[in-house]
Design an enzyme around this catalytic site. Structure first.
Site, PDB file in Angstrom:
ATOM      1  N   GLN A 139      40.864  42.135  18.483  1.00 21.61           N
ATOM      2  CA  GLN A 139      41.408  42.941  19.637  1.00 21.61           C
ATOM      3  C   GLN A 139      41.041  44.151  19.405  1.00 21.61           C
ATOM      4  OE1 GLN A 139      42.389  42.229  22.664  1.00 21.61           O
ATOM      5  NE2 GLN A 139      41.316  44.635  23.117  1.00 21.61           N
ATOM      6  N   CYS A 140      40.349  44.451  19.827  1.00 14.55           N
ATOM      7  CA  CYS A 140      38.741  45.583  19.496  1.00 14.55           C
ATOM      8  C   CYS A 140      38.785  47.297  20.850  1.00 14.55           C
ATOM      9  CB  CYS A 140      37.189  45.960  19.539  1.00 14.55           C
ATOM     10  SG  CYS A 140      37.164  44.557  17.320  1.00 14.55           S
ATOM     11  N   PRO A 270      48.048  40.665  22.689  1.00 16.93           N
ATOM     12  CA  PRO A 270      49.381  41.292  23.739  1.00 16.93           C
ATOM     13  C   PRO A 270      48.571  41.575  24.932  1.00 16.93           C
ATOM     14  CG  PRO A 270      47.760  42.423  21.814  1.00 16.93           C
ATOM     15  CD  PRO A 270      47.588  40.871  21.582  1.00 16.93           C
ATOM     16  N   GLY A 272      47.170  40.195  28.780  1.00 17.21           N
ATOM     17  CA  GLY A 272      46.950  39.267  29.508  1.00 17.21           C
ATOM     18  C   GLY A 272      45.363  38.332  29.460  1.00 17.21           C
ATOM     19  N   GLY A 273      44.826  39.686  29.360  1.00 16.48           N
ATOM     20  CA  GLY A 273      43.455  38.936  29.427  1.00 16.48           C
ATOM     21  C   GLY A 273      42.528  39.742  28.184  1.00 16.48           C
ATOM     22  N   GLU A 275      38.406  41.021  27.937  1.00 15.91           N
ATOM     23  CA  GLU A 275      36.675  40.158  28.641  1.00 15.91           C
ATOM     24  C   GLU A 275      35.731  40.439  27.575  1.00 15.91           C
ATOM     25  OE1 GLU A 275      38.626  42.833  29.629  1.00 15.91           O
ATOM     26  OE2 GLU A 275      36.981  45.151  29.430  1.00 15.91           O
ATOM     27  N   HIS A 299      39.859  38.753  37.399  1.00 19.91           N
ATOM     28  CA  HIS A 299      39.499  39.891  36.415  1.00 19.91           C
ATOM     29  C   HIS A 299      38.821  39.984  35.165  1.00 19.91           C
ATOM     30  CE1 HIS A 299      41.229  44.161  35.880  1.00 19.91           C
ATOM     31  NE2 HIS A 299      40.959  43.503  34.901  1.00 19.91           N
ATOM     32  N   GLU A 300      39.202  39.315  34.142  1.00 17.15           N
ATOM     33  CA  GLU A 300      37.903  39.308  32.606  1.00 17.15           C
ATOM     34  C   GLU A 300      36.446  38.531  33.687  1.00 17.15           C
ATOM     35  OE1 GLU A 300      39.413  40.912  31.025  1.00 17.15           O
ATOM     36  OE2 GLU A 300      41.365  40.172  31.332  1.00 17.15           O
ATOM     37  N   HIS A 303      34.480  41.466  35.012  1.00 14.67           N
ATOM     38  CA  HIS A 303      34.680  42.963  34.266  1.00 14.67           C
ATOM     39  C   HIS A 303      33.141  42.415  33.434  1.00 14.67           C
ATOM     40  CE1 HIS A 303      38.018  45.164  33.393  1.00 14.67           C
ATOM     41  NE2 HIS A 303      38.621  44.274  32.918  1.00 14.67           N
ATOM     42  N   GLU A 322      38.330  49.427  35.134  1.00 14.21           N
ATOM     43  CA  GLU A 322      39.327  49.207  35.256  1.00 14.21           C
ATOM     44  C   GLU A 322      39.977  48.920  36.735  1.00 14.21           C
ATOM     45  OE1 GLU A 322      40.315  46.625  33.663  1.00 14.21           O
ATOM     46  OE2 GLU A 322      40.161  46.518  31.606  1.00 14.21           O
ATOM     47  N   ASP A 380      45.454  54.177  23.236  1.00 18.82           N
ATOM     48  CA  ASP A 380      46.265  52.777  23.058  1.00 18.82           C
ATOM     49  C   ASP A 380      47.532  53.872  24.194  1.00 18.82           C
ATOM     50  OD1 ASP A 380      44.759  50.869  22.577  1.00 18.82           O
ATOM     51  OD2 ASP A 380      45.877  51.122  20.173  1.00 18.82           O
ATOM     52  N   TYR A 388      44.060  51.147  36.447  1.00 18.28           N
ATOM     53  CA  TYR A 388      43.920  50.039  38.020  1.00 18.28           C
ATOM     54  C   TYR A 388      44.345  50.103  38.733  1.00 18.28           C
ATOM     55  CZ  TYR A 388      43.670  46.964  32.973  1.00 18.28           C
ATOM     56  OH  TYR A 388      43.625  47.000  31.798  1.00 18.28           O
ATOM     57  N   MET A 571      52.329  42.615  25.983  1.00 15.21           N
ATOM     58  CA  MET A 571      53.165  43.510  26.161  1.00 15.21           C
ATOM     59  C   MET A 571      53.093  44.323  27.617  1.00 15.21           C
ATOM     60  SD  MET A 571      53.280  44.869  23.560  1.00 15.21           S
ATOM     61  CE  MET A 571      54.223  46.453  24.179  1.00 15.21           C
TER      62      MET A 571
HETATM   63  N1  BES Z   1      40.365  44.904  29.389  1.00 20.24           N
HETATM   64  C1  BES Z   1      41.654  45.353  29.474  1.00 20.24           C
HETATM   65  C2  BES Z   1      42.817  45.211  27.676  1.00 20.24           C
HETATM   66  C3  BES Z   1      42.509  45.823  27.702  1.00 20.24           C
HETATM   67  C4  BES Z   1      42.705  47.615  28.037  1.00 20.24           C
HETATM   68  C5  BES Z   1      42.599  45.602  26.316  1.00 20.24           C
HETATM   69  C6  BES Z   1      42.421  48.260  27.090  1.00 20.24           C
HETATM   70  C7  BES Z   1      42.375  46.987  25.522  1.00 20.24           C
HETATM   71  C8  BES Z   1      42.777  48.413  26.121  1.00 20.24           C
HETATM   72  C9  BES Z   1      41.302  43.501  31.062  1.00 20.24           C
HETATM   73  O1  BES Z   1      40.409  43.302  31.171  1.00 20.24           O
HETATM   74  C10 BES Z   1      42.651  43.864  31.287  1.00 20.24           C
HETATM   75  O2  BES Z   1      42.485  45.125  32.025  1.00 20.24           O
HETATM   76  N2  BES Z   1      43.257  42.782  30.997  1.00 20.24           N
HETATM   77  C11 BES Z   1      44.940  42.632  32.148  1.00 20.24           C
HETATM   78  C12 BES Z   1      44.513  42.244  33.385  1.00 20.24           C
HETATM   79  C13 BES Z   1      44.822  42.186  34.980  1.00 20.24           C
HETATM   80  C14 BES Z   1      44.848  41.514  35.417  1.00 20.24           C
HETATM   81  C15 BES Z   1      45.095  43.809  34.558  1.00 20.24           C
HETATM   82  C16 BES Z   1      46.149  42.548  31.110  1.00 20.24           C
HETATM   83  O3  BES Z   1      45.940  41.660  30.089  1.00 20.24           O
HETATM   84  O4  BES Z   1      47.404  42.511  32.007  1.00 20.24           O
HETATM   85 ZN    ZN Z   2      40.256  44.842  32.731  1.00 21.53          ZN
END
Ligand code: BES
Ligand code: ZN
Length: 636
Positions: A139-140, A270, A272-273, A275, A299-300, A303, A322, A380, A388, A571
Site C-alpha cells: 500500500q504505497c 487498511p 476500502g479500496g 486504485e 469509486h476506484e 480514479h 478524491e 497519513d 472527499y 481504518m
Molecule cells: N486512494 C484511496 C485510498 C487512500 C487514500 C489510501 C489516501 C492511502 C492514502 C481510495 O481510492 C479510497 O478513497 N478509498 C476509500 C473508498 C471510497 C469509496 C471512498 C476507502 O478506502 O474507504
Molecule cells: Zn479514492
C-alpha cells in the site's frame, strides 16, 4: 530558503529534485523473500536532466539498505550519501551523476527493503483464508513507495515502469501493470514474472501482491482475484464491473489502462479500496452478498481518470483526486442504480459525513481545509473524509450553479482530456474551469462564489448545496419517529418500515442517531429485533449499528464491536469504533486489551507504533489516528 529538513520546495513530503533531474522510467528486478520478509534486487532509474550543470539526483528512501549505485552504461560505481531518517519522510538518498552524462543517464541501485517496510504487509499462512501459503501486499499511497523502491516519491513525477519479479513457485504475483509473461527459472525452481505499465503514472500507484490467489472472469477486460476460498463470492459481488467501466467511459472518455482487474485482499487491508492501475485492491468487507457495497468499485474505477490520469501535483491538492472521484463515483451509481434521485441522496449523505468529520476534528482544525498545507505533515495523519466530501460538495455546488449535469459533465470530459498524463494544482483546475465556463455561460455567474471560503476556509463550507430529499426523507423521518416515540409506542414499529429501503438508506437511518442523544436500551433491543440488525451482513450497516449501540452504552454490543475491529482492519471502521468504545464508560479497559492481544495480526505500521506508545494514550487521542499512527511517535 531551503528547508532545513532537506525536504523539497516542489513537494514538501519528498526530498527529490524533479525540477532539476527527473525520473523518466523505472525498471525493477526484485526477488520476494518470504523467509526474511524483504524484497531484494535492483531498480534501474532512467534520468533526464532538466537544467545544465546539475550533478546529483536526490531520491526518497525509507528503511532501505542501499548496497551500491552504478552507472548502467559504464558499470562504474557512483558515489551516494544516505541522509538521516525523518520519522514520516524517511531518508534522502543523494547520488552523484556520471560525469559523462549529458542530457540523460541510467543509474542502477542495488538494494533491499527492511522487514519494517511501511509499504508492505507480510502475512503468515495462518493469517490468510487458506492458511497454506504466506501472503504479501503493498500500500504505497501516499508516501510509502520510498520504503519499497528508492525513487522520486512525489505525485509530481510520472513515468512508466517495468518489473521482473522472482517468487516461490507456489506464489502468484500480480502488480499494478500488465503481466507480459511468467516462466519457471531453470536453476532455482522459482517463477519469474515480467510486468509492464506503459502509461506514465506516479510512484504511489506502484503495487505488488503475492499469495495463493486465483481468478474468475468478470467481463471482457476484467478478472477478479482472491484466495480460492473467496473467489466465487467475489465474482458475484463485483459482477457489475464492466457496466461501471462503460458508464465511466461515457462520462470521462476512453479507459486507457487495458485491463481493469480487482483483487480482494485479506481482512487486514487498511482501506476500502486502492486504485492501483490495472488492478484495484479492495477489502473483503465489501463482500455483502448482495452487491450493495460495489460503490467502492465505482469509486476506484473513477480514479482511472481522476487521480491516475489527472493527478494531484502534491498532497496539498489531494482533494482534486478524491473530491472529483467521489463526484464521478456518485454519478456512476446514480446512472446505474437509481437515477438522479439516488445521486442526490448520496450527495446529501456525504454532507452528513462531512458534518460529522468537521465535528470530530473541530471546526477550526487545519485538516478541515479543502486545500491542505502538507509542510511537515505526514499525509497519513491529515487523511480524513474532508477532501472527499468537502471536495464533492464543492463540485456538486458548482454543477448546480452552472446549470446542472448537462452543462457540467461535458466540462469534466474536457478537463480530463486537457490534463491527462499530467499532475496539476488546485490553481490549474480553477483556471481551467473559469476559462471553460467563461466562454459557455452568462457573465457574472461566478460573482458570488466564495472561492477562498471553499478552498482555504476551515470548518463547514460557506454554502450548503440544495439536495433532493425524497430518498432521505423516508429514512430520516423513520429515525425521528424512533427518537420521538415513548416506550409504549414501540410496538408500532415493524420490519415493513425498512423493507423497501436500499441498504444506503438503512445506513442513513442509523447515521441519524449518531447526531442525537443516545437511544434507550429498550429502543435498542426493539430496533435490533424488529429490523434484524444482529444478523446483518452488510459491513457499513453493521458498523453504524454497532456505533449506535456503543453510544447507548449497551453492554451486550461491546463484545461484537471488539470482534468487528479485530476480524478486519479497515481504518474507516476501526478508528471510530475504538473512539466510541473509549468514550463509553462501560467499555472500561477492554479496547486496550483487545489492541494488545491483536497487535500481531495488524497491519505492520500500527503494530510497530503500539509497541512504542502506551496504548491507552492512543485510544485517548484516537479521534485523529489512522492506520499508520505515526503522529503519536512525534507527539509523545
Ligand atoms: N486512494 C484511496 C485510498 C487512500 C487514500 C489510501 C489516501 C492511502 C492514502 C481510495 O481510492 C479510497 O478513497 N478509498 C476509500 C473508498 C471510497 C469509496 C471512498 C476507502 O478506502 O474507504
Ligand atoms: Zn479514492
Amino acid at each position: 530558503m531551503a528547508d532545513p529538513t532537506g525536504l523539497s520546495d516542489t513537494d514538501p513530503t519528498s526530498f527529490s529534485n524533479p525540477d532539476k533531474v527527473v525520473v523518466t522510467d523505472i525498471d525493477l528486478d526484485l526477488e520476494v523473500d518470504f523467509k526474511r520478509h524483504v524484497l531484494t534486487g535492483v531498480v534501474n532509474l532512467s534520468l533526464k536532466k532538466l537544467i545544465d550543470g546539475v550533478d546529483t539526483v536526490i531520491l526518497d528512501t525509507r528503511d532501505v539498505t542501499v548496497h551500491s549505485v552504478i552507472d548502467k552504461q559504464t558499470g562504474q560505481q557512483l558515489e551516494f550519501v544516505l541522509g538521516e531518517k525523518l520519522p514520516a519522510f524517511g531518508s534522502k538518498l543523494e547520488v552523484r551523476l556520471p560525469t559523462t552524462a549529458q542530457k540523460s543517464c541510467d543509474i542502477t541501485i542495488k538494494y533491499e527493503t527492511s522487514p519494517e517496510c511501511s509499504a508492505l504487509q507480510w502475512l503468515r499462512p495462518e493469517q490468510t483464508a487458506g492458511k497454506r501459503q504466506p501472503y504479501l501486499f503493498s500500500q504505497c499511497q501516499a508516501i510509502h513507495c520510498r520504503s519499497m523502491i528508492p525513487c522520486q516519491d512525489t505525485p509530481y513525477v510520472k513515468c512508466p515502469y517495468t518489473a521482473k519479479i522472482t517468487a516461490p513457485i507456489e506464489i502468484k504475483i500480480l502488480m499494478s501493470a500488465l503481466l507480459e509473461k511468467s516462466e519457471p527459472s531453470p536453476d532455482t525452481g522459482k517463477t519469474v514474472y515480467s510486468f509492464r505499465q506503459k502509461t506514465p503514472m506516479p510512484s504511489y500507484l506502484i503495487a505488488i501482491v503475492g499469495g495463493d490467489i486465483v481468478s474468475r472472469k468478470l467481463g471482457p477486460r476484467s478478472h477478479v482475484w482472491s484466495e480460492p476460498e473467496l473467489v466465487e463470492r467475489s465474482a458475484f459481488e463485483f459482477d457489475e464491473t464492466e457496466k461501471m467501466l462503460q458508464t465511466a467511459e461515457d462520462l470521462l472518455g476512453p479507459y486507457v489502462w487495458g485491463h481493469y482487474d480487482l483483487l480482494v485482499l485479506p481482512p487486514s487491508f487498511p482501506y476500502g479500496g486502492m486504485e492501483n492501475p490495472c488492478l484495484t485492491f479492495v477489502t473483503p468487507t465489501l463482500l455483502a452478498g448482495d452487491r450493495s457495497l460495489a460503490d467502492v468499485v465505482a469509486h476506484e474505477i473513477s480514479h482511472s481518470w481522476t487521480g491516475n490520469l489527472v493527478t494531484n501535483k502534491t498532497w496539498d491538492d489531494f482533494w482534486l483526486n478524491e473530491g472529483n472521484t467521489k463526484f464521478v463515483e456518485r454519478k456512476i451509481v446514480g446512472n446505474l442504480k437509481g437515477g438522479e434521485k439516488l445521486r442526490q441522496f448520496l450527495a446529501h449523505k456525504g454532507w452528513t459525513i462531512l458534518t460529522e468529520t468537521v465535528d470530530v476534528l473541530g471546526k477550526e482544525h487545519a485538516y478541515t481545509k479543502l486545500v491542505q498545507d502538507t509542510r511537515g505533515v505526514d499525509p497519513d495523519d491529515s487523511f480524513s473524509s474532508i477532501p472527499y466530501e468537502k471536495g464533492h460538495a464543492f463540485l456538486f455546488y458548482l454543477e448546480q450553479l452552472l446549470g446542472g449535469p448537462d452543462v457540467f459533465e461535458p466540462f469534466m470530459k474536457v478537463y480530463i482530456e486537457n490534463f491527462k498524463y499530467k499532475s496539476i494544482t488546485t490553481a490549474d483546475w480553477k483556471d481551467f474551469l473559469l476559462s471553460y465556463f467563461y466562454e459557455q455561460t452568462a457573465a457574472g455567474v461566478f460573482d458570488n462564489v466564495d472561492w477562498d471560503g471553499w478552498l482555504y476556509g476551515v470548518g463547514m463550507p460557506p454554502v450548503r448545496p440544495r439536495y433532493d430529499m425524497t430518498m432521505a426523507e423516508s429514512c430520516e423521518t423513520l429515525a425521528r419517529r424512533w427518537l420521538d416515540s415513548s416506550e409504549e409506542q414501540l410496538t408500532d414499529f415493524t420490519y415493513s418500515d425498512i423493507e423497501k429501503f436500499l441498504p444506503v438508506q438503512t445506513e442513513q437511518f442509523l447515521a441519524t442517531f449518531l447526531n442525537h442523544t443516545p437511544l434507550s436500551h429498550a429502543k435498542i433491543v426493539k430496533m435490533r429485533d424488529t429490523y434484524k440488525f444482529s444478523e446483518v451482513q452488510n459491513s457499513e450497516i453493521k458498523f453504524r449499528w454497532l456505533r449506535v449501540c456503543i453510544r447507548a452504552q449497551y453492554e451486550p454490543a461491546i463484545q461484537p464491536a471488539l470482534q468487528f475491529v479485530t476480524e478486519q482492519g479497515r481504518m474507516k471502521f476501526v478508528k471510530p469504533i475504538y473512539r466510541d468504545l473509549y468514550n463509553g464508560k462501560q467499555a472500561g479497559l477492554k479496547p486496550k486489551s483487545t489492541f494488545e492481544a491483536n497487535r500481531n495480526q495488524m497491519h505492520i505500521l500500527p503494530r510497530t507504533q503500539f509497541q512504542k506508545v502506551p496504548v491507552s494514550r492512543i485510544i485517548k487521542i484516537s479521534s485523529t489516528f489512522n492506520h499508520r499512527y505515526t503522529s503519536y511517535l512525534n507527539q509523545y
